[in-house]
Design an enzyme around this catalytic site. Structure first.
Site, PDB file in Angstrom:
ATOM      1  N   ALA A  76       0.866  -1.182   0.000  1.00 34.60           N
ATOM      2  CA  ALA A  76       0.000   0.000   0.000  1.00 34.60           C
ATOM      3  C   ALA A  76       0.905   1.234   0.000  1.00 34.60           C
ATOM      4  O   ALA A  76       2.062   1.171   0.446  1.00 34.60           O
ATOM      5  CB  ALA A  76      -0.888  -0.024   1.239  1.00 34.60           C
ATOM      6  N   GLY A 121       0.658  -4.928   0.917  1.00 38.00           N
ATOM      7  CA  GLY A 121      -0.528  -4.992   0.065  1.00 38.00           C
ATOM      8  C   GLY A 121      -0.285  -5.734  -1.246  1.00 38.00           C
ATOM      9  O   GLY A 121      -1.212  -6.306  -1.817  1.00 38.00           O
ATOM     10  N   GLU A 124      -0.619  -9.303  -0.361  1.00 42.57           N
ATOM     11  CA  GLU A 124      -2.056  -9.524  -0.106  1.00 42.57           C
ATOM     12  C   GLU A 124      -2.836  -9.612  -1.415  1.00 42.57           C
ATOM     13  O   GLU A 124      -3.761 -10.419  -1.542  1.00 42.57           O
ATOM     14  CB  GLU A 124      -2.589  -8.389   0.786  1.00 42.57           C
ATOM     15  N   GLU A 144       4.660  -4.892   7.338  1.00 45.88           N
ATOM     16  CA  GLU A 144       3.940  -3.768   7.947  1.00 45.88           C
ATOM     17  C   GLU A 144       4.448  -3.417   9.343  1.00 45.88           C
ATOM     18  O   GLU A 144       4.500  -2.239   9.719  1.00 45.88           O
ATOM     19  CB  GLU A 144       2.427  -4.070   8.009  1.00 45.88           C
TER      20      GLU A 144
END
Ligand code: CAA
Length: 269
Positions: A76, A121, A124, A144
């Site tokens: 992200a 992300g 993911e 993260e």
């Protein structure tokens, strides 16, 4: 995918190509300067592109990859997230989760062709695909905690379901990198490809696209829905989906073609 039947749709951060002849779509995350980091705009475009894929007749498989030599997606977008309030962060996670759930529920096979970093992300996103193929240089991870946060686009759940709780804890608590060979060993990827991973993904997609599309879609539902159920309800779900196959033209065509010793001509009905 260079042939007459190819259509290209360009978004700001995504490139979407349809090879109508092969029944395969190729979606490329296209923000290479930021290693294809997932910002809100890209996620909304991804959602729109998935609608495009779902509404185009004849698409039987989708490949996801990242532009540039370095990354599938490096996570992200940290610059966008930095000043988030808790409510904004939750809304951003909800957006990512909604788009990834949509991807996971797409009634066609979705293959991630991971060509470099698939972190946070990005990892993911790959895990929301049905099958992950990795180049030898691919690197996975959920880093993260190194940024003081946790996975927010489903990583704590999908990684756990793929590799088991203990290994998922170890990977998420350390935030370490998982190289392609280890990812294969722990079941995070289906295959490590020597050479061009997108080419390998196209071959795989084309072989899936030859099969009964309704059957592939129902098989995907049986596997995905069943994974979150106990064995008895999962088997019950499987047999009702098996029954549904017998309401399709593809079942009649597939079985007739076998008995008549010819190749089936599936229509997806
Ligand atoms: N967000 C925003 N920008 C990013 C980014 C990210 N996740 N990852 C890389 N970039 C940008 C860099 O800022 C840099 O931009 P500039 O050239 O403008 O400075 C550019 O991409 C190239 O990156 P690097 O210079 O860092 O490249 P590198 O080869 O030295 O390192 C890397 C590569 C190891 C992948 C490193 O970029 C990195 O660690 N990226 C962050 C990985 C990460 O922590 N991801 C998790 C994000 S949090 C998350 O995803 C939350 C969630 O679950 C929802």
């Amino acid at each position: 995918m260079a042939n007459d039947a190819m259509t290209v749709r360009l978004y700001t951060n995504i490139r979407l190509e349809f090879d109508d002849g092969a029944g395969v779509a190729l979606l490329t995350l296209n923000r290479p300067k930021a290693l294809n980091a997932l910002n809100g705009e890209l996620l909304r475009e991804l959602e729109e592109a998935l609608d495009d894929v779902a509404s185009r007749p004849g698409v039987r498989a989708l490949i996801l990859t990242g532009a540039g030599a370095k990354a599938f997606a490096a996570g992200a977008d940290i610059a966008e997230m930095q000043g988030f309030t808790p409510a904004q962060a939750e809304a951003f996670a909800a957006l990512g989760q909604r788009v990834f759930n949509r991807l996971e529920a797409l009634p066609i096979a979705v293959i991630a062709a991971v060509n470099g970093f698939a972190l946070g992300g990005g990892c993911e996103l790959a895990m929301a695909c049905d099958i992950i193929l990795a180049s030898a240089s691919a690197v996975f991870g959920q880093p993260e905690v190194k940024l003081g946060v946790i996975p927010g686009f489903g990583g704590s759940q999908r990684l756990t379901r793929l590799v088991g709780r203990q290994r998922a804890r170890e990977i998420c608590f350390t935030g370490r990198s998982v190289k392609a060979d280890e990812a294969l060993r722990i079941g995070l990827v289906a295959e490590v490809v020597e050479g061009e991973v997108v080419e390998a993904a196209k071959k795989l997609a084309e072989s899936i696209a030859k099969n009964g599309p309704r059957a592939v879609a129902l098989c995907k539902r049986a596997i995905n829905d069943g994974a979150d159920l106990a064995m008895d309800p999962a088997l019950s779900h499987e047999r009702s989906l098996f029954g549904l196959c017998f309401a399709t033209a593809d079942q009649r065509e597939g079985m007739s073609a076998f008995l008549e010793r010819r190749k089936p001509d599936f229509t997806g009905r």
